[in-house]
Design a protein around this motif. Structure first.
Motif, PDB file in Angstrom:
ATOM      1  N   ASP A  37       0.820  -1.214   0.000  1.00 42.94           N
ATOM      2  CA  ASP A  37       0.000   0.000   0.000  1.00 42.94           C
ATOM      3  C   ASP A  37       0.854   1.264   0.000  1.00 42.94           C
ATOM      4  O   ASP A  37       2.093   1.198  -0.056  1.00 42.94           O
ATOM      5  CB  ASP A  37      -1.008  -0.018   1.149  1.00 42.94           C
ATOM      6  CG  ASP A  37      -0.386   0.222   2.520  1.00 42.94           C
ATOM      7  OD1 ASP A  37       0.812   0.556   2.632  1.00 42.94           O
ATOM      8  OD2 ASP A  37      -1.131   0.069   3.515  1.00 42.94           O
ATOM      9  N   GLN A  38       0.176   2.403   0.077  1.00 47.31           N
ATOM     10  CA  GLN A  38       0.841   3.705  -0.003  1.00 47.31           C
ATOM     11  C   GLN A  38       1.805   3.959   1.144  1.00 47.31           C
ATOM     12  O   GLN A  38       2.692   4.800   1.026  1.00 47.31           O
ATOM     13  CB  GLN A  38      -0.211   4.829  -0.059  1.00 47.31           C
ATOM     14  CG  GLN A  38      -0.921   5.130   1.258  1.00 47.31           C
ATOM     15  CD  GLN A  38      -2.125   4.247   1.549  1.00 47.31           C
ATOM     16  OE1 GLN A  38      -2.513   3.405   0.744  1.00 47.31           O
ATOM     17  NE2 GLN A  38      -2.735   4.442   2.717  1.00 47.31           N
ATOM     18  N   ASP A  39       1.672   3.224   2.231  1.00 44.59           N
ATOM     19  CA  ASP A  39       2.571   3.394   3.379  1.00 44.59           C
ATOM     20  C   ASP A  39       3.666   2.333   3.431  1.00 44.59           C
ATOM     21  O   ASP A  39       4.419   2.266   4.403  1.00 44.59           O
ATOM     22  CB  ASP A  39       1.762   3.355   4.681  1.00 44.59           C
ATOM     23  CG  ASP A  39       0.777   4.509   4.776  1.00 44.59           C
ATOM     24  OD1 ASP A  39       1.119   5.626   4.329  1.00 44.59           O
ATOM     25  OD2 ASP A  39      -0.339   4.289   5.293  1.00 44.59           O
ATOM     26  N   GLY A  40       3.719   1.471   2.414  1.00 44.98           N
ATOM     27  CA  GLY A  40       4.729   0.427   2.372  1.00 44.98           C
ATOM     28  C   GLY A  40       4.338  -0.844   3.098  1.00 44.98           C
ATOM     29  O   GLY A  40       5.130  -1.778   3.191  1.00 44.98           O
ATOM     30  N   ARG A  41       3.119  -0.892   3.637  1.00 39.99           N
ATOM     31  CA  ARG A  41       2.650  -2.102   4.309  1.00 39.99           C
ATOM     32  C   ARG A  41       2.291  -3.149   3.257  1.00 39.99           C
ATOM     33  O   ARG A  41       1.804  -2.805   2.184  1.00 39.99           O
ATOM     34  CB  ARG A  41       1.427  -1.803   5.189  1.00 39.99           C
ATOM     35  CG  ARG A  41       1.742  -0.858   6.344  1.00 39.99           C
ATOM     36  CD  ARG A  41       0.505  -0.506   7.103  1.00 39.99           C
ATOM     37  NE  ARG A  41      -0.399   0.220   6.203  1.00 39.99           N
ATOM     38  CZ  ARG A  41      -1.494   0.842   6.586  1.00 39.99           C
ATOM     39  NH1 ARG A  41      -1.875   0.818   7.858  1.00 39.99           N
ATOM     40  NH2 ARG A  41      -2.256   1.482   5.720  1.00 39.99           N
ATOM     41  N   THR A  42       2.526  -4.410   3.596  1.00 35.73           N
ATOM     42  CA  THR A  42       2.239  -5.488   2.651  1.00 35.73           C
ATOM     43  C   THR A  42       1.142  -6.397   3.193  1.00 35.73           C
ATOM     44  O   THR A  42       1.001  -6.566   4.409  1.00 35.73           O
ATOM     45  CB  THR A  42       3.499  -6.322   2.354  1.00 35.73           C
ATOM     46  OG1 THR A  42       4.035  -6.821   3.581  1.00 35.73           O
ATOM     47  CG2 THR A  42       4.547  -5.495   1.630  1.00 35.73           C
ATOM     48  N   TYR A  43       0.415  -6.981   2.263  1.00 33.14           N
ATOM     49  CA  TYR A  43      -0.682  -7.889   2.580  1.00 33.14           C
ATOM     50  C   TYR A  43      -0.592  -9.068   1.624  1.00 33.14           C
ATOM     51  O   TYR A  43      -0.479  -8.875   0.421  1.00 33.14           O
ATOM     52  CB  TYR A  43      -2.039  -7.187   2.398  1.00 33.14           C
ATOM     53  CG  TYR A  43      -2.109  -5.885   3.158  1.00 33.14           C
ATOM     54  CD1 TYR A  43      -2.605  -5.845   4.447  1.00 33.14           C
ATOM     55  CD2 TYR A  43      -1.627  -4.711   2.586  1.00 33.14           C
ATOM     56  CE1 TYR A  43      -2.639  -4.658   5.162  1.00 33.14           C
ATOM     57  CE2 TYR A  43      -1.655  -3.515   3.291  1.00 33.14           C
ATOM     58  CZ  TYR A  43      -2.159  -3.497   4.571  1.00 33.14           C
ATOM     59  OH  TYR A  43      -2.178  -2.315   5.273  1.00 33.14           O
ATOM     60  N   ALA A  44      -0.630 -10.274   2.169  1.00 32.46           N
ATOM     61  CA  ALA A  44      -0.532 -11.475   1.342  1.00 32.46           C
ATOM     62  C   ALA A  44      -1.778 -12.322   1.547  1.00 32.46           C
ATOM     63  O   ALA A  44      -2.387 -12.304   2.628  1.00 32.46           O
ATOM     64  CB  ALA A  44       0.717 -12.273   1.711  1.00 32.46           C
ATOM     65  N   ALA A  45      -2.135 -13.084   0.515  1.00 34.01           N
ATOM     66  CA  ALA A  45      -3.327 -13.927   0.588  1.00 34.01           C
ATOM     67  C   ALA A  45      -3.203 -15.063  -0.413  1.00 34.01           C
ATOM     68  O   ALA A  45      -2.393 -15.015  -1.341  1.00 34.01           O
ATOM     69  CB  ALA A  45      -4.575 -13.103   0.291  1.00 34.01           C
ATOM     70  N   ALA A  46      -4.039 -16.066  -0.211  1.00 32.91           N
ATOM     71  CA  ALA A  46      -4.122 -17.203  -1.118  1.00 32.91           C
ATOM     72  C   ALA A  46      -5.550 -17.313  -1.634  1.00 32.91           C
ATOM     73  O   ALA A  46      -6.489 -16.797  -1.007  1.00 32.91           O
ATOM     74  CB  ALA A  46      -3.729 -18.493  -0.396  1.00 32.91           C
ATOM     75  N   THR A  47      -5.713 -17.968  -2.748  1.00 32.47           N
ATOM     76  CA  THR A  47      -7.039 -18.215  -3.311  1.00 32.47           C
ATOM     77  C   THR A  47      -7.897 -18.961  -2.308  1.00 32.47           C
ATOM     78  O   THR A  47      -7.424 -19.880  -1.638  1.00 32.47           O
ATOM     79  CB  THR A  47      -6.915 -19.057  -4.598  1.00 32.47           C
ATOM     80  OG1 THR A  47      -6.064 -18.364  -5.513  1.00 32.47           O
ATOM     81  CG2 THR A  47      -8.265 -19.302  -5.237  1.00 32.47           C
ATOM     82  N   VAL A  48      -9.171 -18.560  -2.213  1.00 29.39           N
ATOM     83  CA  VAL A  48     -10.130 -19.230  -1.340  1.00 29.39           C
ATOM     84  C   VAL A  48     -11.266 -19.753  -2.211  1.00 29.39           C
ATOM     85  O   VAL A  48     -11.870 -18.994  -2.970  1.00 29.39           O
ATOM     86  CB  VAL A  48     -10.697 -18.261  -0.280  1.00 29.39           C
ATOM     87  CG1 VAL A  48     -11.825 -18.918   0.511  1.00 29.39           C
ATOM     88  CG2 VAL A  48      -9.596 -17.771   0.640  1.00 29.39           C
ATOM     89  N   VAL A  49     -11.527 -21.059  -2.109  1.00 32.15           N
ATOM     90  CA  VAL A  49     -12.642 -21.660  -2.834  1.00 32.15           C
ATOM     91  C   VAL A  49     -13.438 -22.517  -1.851  1.00 32.15           C
ATOM     92  O   VAL A  49     -12.958 -23.543  -1.385  1.00 32.15           O
ATOM     93  CB  VAL A  49     -12.162 -22.518  -4.024  1.00 32.15           C
ATOM     94  CG1 VAL A  49     -13.355 -23.138  -4.743  1.00 32.15           C
ATOM     95  CG2 VAL A  49     -11.336 -21.685  -4.990  1.00 32.15           C
ATOM     96  N   LEU A  50     -14.625 -22.028  -1.526  1.00 33.65           N
ATOM     97  CA  LEU A  50     -15.548 -22.716  -0.634  1.00 33.65           C
ATOM     98  C   LEU A  50     -16.861 -22.935  -1.389  1.00 33.65           C
ATOM     99  O   LEU A  50     -17.104 -22.269  -2.399  1.00 33.65           O
ATOM    100  CB  LEU A  50     -15.815 -21.877   0.620  1.00 33.65           C
ATOM    101  CG  LEU A  50     -14.619 -21.517   1.484  1.00 33.65           C
ATOM    102  CD1 LEU A  50     -15.032 -20.520   2.552  1.00 33.65           C
ATOM    103  CD2 LEU A  50     -14.034 -22.767   2.101  1.00 33.65           C
ATOM    104  N   PRO A  51     -17.714 -23.812  -0.908  1.00 34.07           N
ATOM    105  CA  PRO A  51     -18.998 -23.989  -1.590  1.00 34.07           C
ATOM    106  C   PRO A  51     -19.792 -22.682  -1.720  1.00 34.07           C
ATOM    107  O   PRO A  51     -20.494 -22.479  -2.708  1.00 34.07           O
ATOM    108  CB  PRO A  51     -19.734 -24.998  -0.700  1.00 34.07           C
ATOM    109  CG  PRO A  51     -18.648 -25.768  -0.042  1.00 34.07           C
ATOM    110  CD  PRO A  51     -17.540 -24.773   0.190  1.00 34.07           C
TER     111      PRO A  51
END
Length: 127
Positions: free
Chosen positions: A47-61
């Motif tokens: 983001d604009q402040d240099g913070r990072t966010y990580a995630a993985a694909t989510v597949v639920l019914p």
């Protein structure tokens, strides 16, 4: 490399060593998120402040969210109003349109780096 005619926009061919240290960190975070749960894709955004966010694909019914959508959503939930860059680690040959659109909601020109599961850069989407 991402398809040049995909909804994700034009891709710029990758050159070895093209990533900055901060963008290489995004690829590393995306690889880790993917590997941690054995997901199809992993993604990370800064983001604009240099913070990072990580995630993985989510597949639920009842729910399906791409890794990039979830990383963007996490950033927004934490207060981000702009993204500087994003990375997706995937086995696919194209960048998904939904994830691309989510990044563009916060940044018209932030680079989206697409990498193979090995971390090798396949290309960068800039539009």
């Amino acid at each position: 490399m991402p398809d040049q005619t995909s909804p994700a926009g034009p891709a710029v061919p990758a050159a070895e060593g093209e990533l900055t240290a901060e963008d290489a960190k995004l690829v590393t975070l995306a690889r880790g998120a993917r590997a941690r749960v054995g997901a199809v894709e992993g993604a990370a955004v800064r983001d604009q402040d240099g913070r990072t966010y990580a995630a993985a694909t989510v597949v639920l019914p009842s729910l399906a969210v791409t890794a990039l959508q979830l990383a963007v959503a996490s950033a927004v939930a934490a207060g981000a109003t702009k993204l500087e860059a994003a990375a997706v680690v995937t086995e696919a040959s194209t960048l998904d349109g939904a994830g691309h659109a989510a990044v563009r909601d916060l940044a018209a020109d932030a680079p989206i780096h697409v990498a193979a599961p090995t971390g090798a850069l396949l290309g960068t989407v800039t539009a």
